[in-house]
Design a protein around this motif. Sequence first.
Motif, PDB file in Angstrom:
ATOM      1  N   GLN A  30     -13.870   4.595  27.940  1.00  8.44           N
ATOM      2  CA  GLN A  30     -14.926   4.768  26.398  1.00  8.44           C
ATOM      3  C   GLN A  30     -14.788   4.310  25.102  1.00  8.44           C
ATOM      4  O   GLN A  30     -15.580   5.005  24.134  1.00  8.44           O
ATOM      5  N   HIS A  47     -12.438   7.963  15.916  1.00 14.18           N
ATOM      6  CA  HIS A  47     -13.111   7.428  17.546  1.00 14.18           C
ATOM      7  C   HIS A  47     -12.466   7.500  18.671  1.00 14.18           C
ATOM      8  O   HIS A  47     -12.312   7.651  19.564  1.00 14.18           O
ATOM      9  N   ILE A  50      -9.864   9.446  19.609  1.00 16.85           N
ATOM     10  CA  ILE A  50     -10.364  10.543  21.573  1.00 16.85           C
ATOM     11  C   ILE A  50     -10.238   9.825  22.669  1.00 16.85           C
ATOM     12  O   ILE A  50     -10.608  10.066  23.359  1.00 16.85           O
ATOM     13  N   ALA A  51     -11.120   8.422  22.223  1.00 18.31           N
ATOM     14  CA  ALA A  51     -11.460   8.252  23.214  1.00 18.31           C
ATOM     15  C   ALA A  51      -9.775   7.195  23.784  1.00 18.31           C
ATOM     16  O   ALA A  51      -9.231   7.896  25.431  1.00 18.31           O
ATOM     17  N   CYS A  53      -6.770   9.901  23.966  1.00 14.71           N
ATOM     18  CA  CYS A  53      -6.837  11.129  24.196  1.00 14.71           C
ATOM     19  C   CYS A  53      -8.113  11.591  25.916  1.00 14.71           C
ATOM     20  O   CYS A  53      -6.933  11.564  26.776  1.00 14.71           O
ATOM     21  N   GLN A  54      -9.217  11.233  25.809  1.00 13.26           N
ATOM     22  CA  GLN A  54     -10.035  11.214  26.705  1.00 13.26           C
ATOM     23  C   GLN A  54      -8.768   9.558  27.901  1.00 13.26           C
ATOM     24  O   GLN A  54      -8.815  10.631  29.396  1.00 13.26           O
ATOM     25  N   ALA A  55      -8.967   9.513  27.452  1.00  9.24           N
ATOM     26  CA  ALA A  55      -8.734   8.463  28.795  1.00  9.24           C
ATOM     27  C   ALA A  55      -6.786   8.536  29.379  1.00  9.24           C
ATOM     28  O   ALA A  55      -6.394   8.848  30.402  1.00  9.24           O
ATOM     29  N   GLY A  57      -5.390  11.500  29.032  1.00 12.97           N
ATOM     30  CA  GLY A  57      -5.111  12.777  28.357  1.00 12.97           C
ATOM     31  C   GLY A  57      -3.822  13.711  28.597  1.00 12.97           C
ATOM     32  O   GLY A  57      -4.116  13.947  27.223  1.00 12.97           O
ATOM     33  N   ARG A  65      -3.290  16.024  20.426  1.00 14.62           N
ATOM     34  CA  ARG A  65      -5.129  15.932  21.685  1.00 14.62           C
ATOM     35  C   ARG A  65      -5.902  15.964  20.387  1.00 14.62           C
ATOM     36  O   ARG A  65      -5.783  17.155  20.064  1.00 14.62           O
TER      37      ARG A  65
END
Length: 66
Positions: A30, A47, A50-51, A53-55, A57, A65
């Motif tokens: 990400q 940014h 957010i990456a 959080c995406q990685a 989960g 989050r």
Amino acid sequence: MRLTDFWGNMRETFGEAYASSVAEDQVLPQLGGRTVNQALRDTDTKHVWIAVCQAYGERVPARIRR
């Protein structure tokens, strides 16, 4: 997002000692194949968060989050 808030979120998610290890060692797709620390040098802190959080989960507490 302020950098101090970012690191507070990292410590809450991964623990005091492991947060710095994640930031230094984990390469995230990400973030264009960079580590968190590398991305923080030239990417907006929000940014990068957010990456993370995406990685990671569900490991990231829902209340922080985004």
